[in-house]
Design a protein around this motif. Sequence first.
Motif, PDB file in Angstrom:
ATOM      1  N   UNK A  99       1.009  -1.202  -0.025  1.00 54.73           N
ATOM      2  CA  UNK A  99       0.021  -0.142   0.046  1.00 54.73           C
ATOM      3  C   UNK A  99       0.756   1.235   0.047  1.00 54.73           C
ATOM      4  N   UNK A 100       0.444   2.196  -0.685  1.00 49.25           N
ATOM      5  CA  UNK A 100       1.022   3.470  -0.717  1.00 49.25           C
ATOM      6  C   UNK A 100       0.182   4.498  -0.166  1.00 49.25           C
ATOM      7  N   UNK A 101       0.664   5.132   0.887  1.00 48.49           N
ATOM      8  CA  UNK A 101      -0.195   6.386   1.696  1.00 48.49           C
ATOM      9  C   UNK A 101       0.443   7.624   1.331  1.00 48.49           C
ATOM     10  N   UNK A 102      -0.510   8.279   0.494  1.00 48.69           N
ATOM     11  CA  UNK A 102       0.036   9.738   0.137  1.00 48.69           C
ATOM     12  C   UNK A 102      -0.144  10.686   1.374  1.00 48.69           C
ATOM     13  N   UNK A 103       0.573  11.509   1.366  1.00 47.46           N
ATOM     14  CA  UNK A 103       0.154  12.959   1.949  1.00 47.46           C
ATOM     15  C   UNK A 103      -0.870  13.628   1.195  1.00 47.46           C
ATOM     16  N   UNK A 104      -0.818  15.174   1.316  1.00 49.82           N
ATOM     17  CA  UNK A 104      -1.517  15.975   0.505  1.00 49.82           C
ATOM     18  C   UNK A 104      -1.065  16.285  -0.659  1.00 49.82           C
ATOM     19  N   UNK A 105      -1.789  15.411  -1.738  1.00 49.65           N
ATOM     20  CA  UNK A 105      -1.569  15.665  -3.266  1.00 49.65           C
ATOM     21  C   UNK A 105      -2.812  16.366  -3.947  1.00 49.65           C
ATOM     22  N   UNK A 106      -2.198  17.592  -4.629  1.00 51.03           N
ATOM     23  CA  UNK A 106      -3.282  18.323  -5.457  1.00 51.03           C
ATOM     24  C   UNK A 106      -3.407  17.690  -6.567  1.00 51.03           C
ATOM     25  N   UNK A 107      -4.272  16.866  -6.786  1.00 48.99           N
ATOM     26  CA  UNK A 107      -4.498  15.933  -7.980  1.00 48.99           C
ATOM     27  C   UNK A 107      -5.878  15.805  -8.718  1.00 48.99           C
ATOM     28  N   UNK A 108      -6.871  16.493  -8.073  1.00 52.00           N
ATOM     29  CA  UNK A 108      -8.252  16.400  -8.547  1.00 52.00           C
ATOM     30  C   UNK A 108      -9.192  17.390  -7.993  1.00 52.00           C
ATOM     31  N   UNK A 109     -10.393  17.623  -8.507  1.00 53.70           N
ATOM     32  CA  UNK A 109     -11.132  18.728  -7.950  1.00 53.70           C
ATOM     33  C   UNK A 109     -11.305  18.581  -6.611  1.00 53.70           C
ATOM     34  N   UNK A 110     -11.589  17.424  -5.761  1.00 52.82           N
ATOM     35  CA  UNK A 110     -11.605  17.257  -4.669  1.00 52.82           C
ATOM     36  C   UNK A 110     -10.663  18.027  -3.751  1.00 52.82           C
ATOM     37  N   UNK A 111      -9.378  17.765  -4.083  1.00 59.24           N
ATOM     38  CA  UNK A 111      -8.143  18.205  -3.300  1.00 59.24           C
ATOM     39  C   UNK A 111      -7.974  19.658  -3.605  1.00 59.24           C
ATOM     40  N   UNK A 112      -8.457  20.069  -4.669  1.00 59.82           N
ATOM     41  CA  UNK A 112      -8.375  21.551  -4.995  1.00 59.82           C
ATOM     42  C   UNK A 112      -9.081  22.104  -4.166  1.00 59.82           C
ATOM     43  N   UNK A 113     -10.415  21.963  -3.999  1.00 60.63           N
ATOM     44  CA  UNK A 113     -11.530  22.551  -3.120  1.00 60.63           C
ATOM     45  C   UNK A 113     -11.087  22.342  -1.610  1.00 60.63           C
ATOM     46  N   UNK A 114     -10.336  21.263  -1.274  1.00 65.56           N
ATOM     47  CA  UNK A 114      -9.963  21.400  -0.072  1.00 65.56           C
ATOM     48  C   UNK A 114      -8.764  22.148   0.131  1.00 65.56           C
ATOM     49  N   UNK A 115      -7.923  22.460  -0.698  1.00 64.01           N
ATOM     50  CA  UNK A 115      -6.651  23.487  -0.569  1.00 64.01           C
ATOM     51  C   UNK A 115      -7.171  24.687  -0.650  1.00 64.01           C
ATOM     52  N   UNK A 116      -8.098  25.133  -1.532  1.00 64.36           N
ATOM     53  CA  UNK A 116      -8.705  26.420  -1.646  1.00 64.36           C
ATOM     54  C   UNK A 116      -9.339  26.807  -0.106  1.00 64.36           C
ATOM     55  N   UNK A 117      -9.947  25.902   0.504  1.00 69.39           N
ATOM     56  CA  UNK A 117     -10.846  26.195   1.573  1.00 69.39           C
ATOM     57  C   UNK A 117      -9.902  26.423   2.763  1.00 69.39           C
ATOM     58  N   UNK A 118      -8.657  25.984   2.531  1.00 68.52           N
ATOM     59  CA  UNK A 118      -7.449  26.394   3.852  1.00 68.52           C
ATOM     60  C   UNK A 118      -7.249  27.902   3.919  1.00 68.52           C
ATOM     61  N   UNK A 119      -7.435  28.559   2.573  1.00 67.67           N
ATOM     62  CA  UNK A 119      -7.075  29.862   2.597  1.00 67.67           C
ATOM     63  C   UNK A 119      -5.471  30.099   2.664  1.00 67.67           C
TER      64      UNK A 119
END
Length: 249
Positions: free
Chosen positions: A180-200
């Motif tokens: 198993x590969x356990x990634x950290x925070x990877x900006x790779x799709x619309x969901x992670x982009x929304x999460x990134x934007x929400x952090x400010x």
Amino acid sequence: MEIRFDGERVIVTGAGHGIGRGIAQEFAALGAEVLALDVNKAGLDETAGGGEGLLTTGLLDVTDPAAVRSVVEGFGPASILVHSAGGVRGQVGRPLEEITPADWSDIVDVNMKGAFLMAQAVVPEMKKLRRGRIITISSGAGLGVSLTGIQAYAAAKAGEIGLTRQLAHELGPFGITVNSIAPGFVRSNPTTERQWDAYGPEGQERLTGSIFMRRTGRVEDISGLTLFLASDRAEWITGQVIQVNGGRA
């Protein structure tokens, strides 16, 4: 060290975007016959259009046992499976008492049940080959806590990691490795982009500041390790959960 996959059949789930897409495209570029699967047809069309080599796509709900069996049998004996399907299914973090059973099952099923069903479907042919590679894309959330605050996601990824270890124990005598590969925070799709934007800006700075490499992950950070684990160079590596997160305290 050159790694090629000529003559290998590879199945990649969650290939309609992000990490799964990158993995599928890289396998195809390195000579594999790849079946890229997802529930998102538009995303799969982009995956196929942006790749090279022998890459075909198929619609699949990985939580549907009959559909999983049909698709895998139709593709033919696969020597490599990468289960990248999963995610948070559009949910956001909420207090525990607000979570419905349906919310819980929606996330657990695609992440953990999907990994189980896909492995179950490919293993019979791998046993005949006396060789196979199964790689699950889990998450650092399965080893700690989820940055999203979504309870089902953390639980599902922890379960996926447990399944990986158990299958490695069971399937090792057949020449099949399971990691198993356990990634950290990877900006790779619309969901992670929304999460990134929400952090400010302040939250983004805190997150990157907590990473030794001072940046978020890229798809190729994950796909590179996937290719190695799928290769003959990694034939004595199994039952492992490898974090790819840029270093975290």
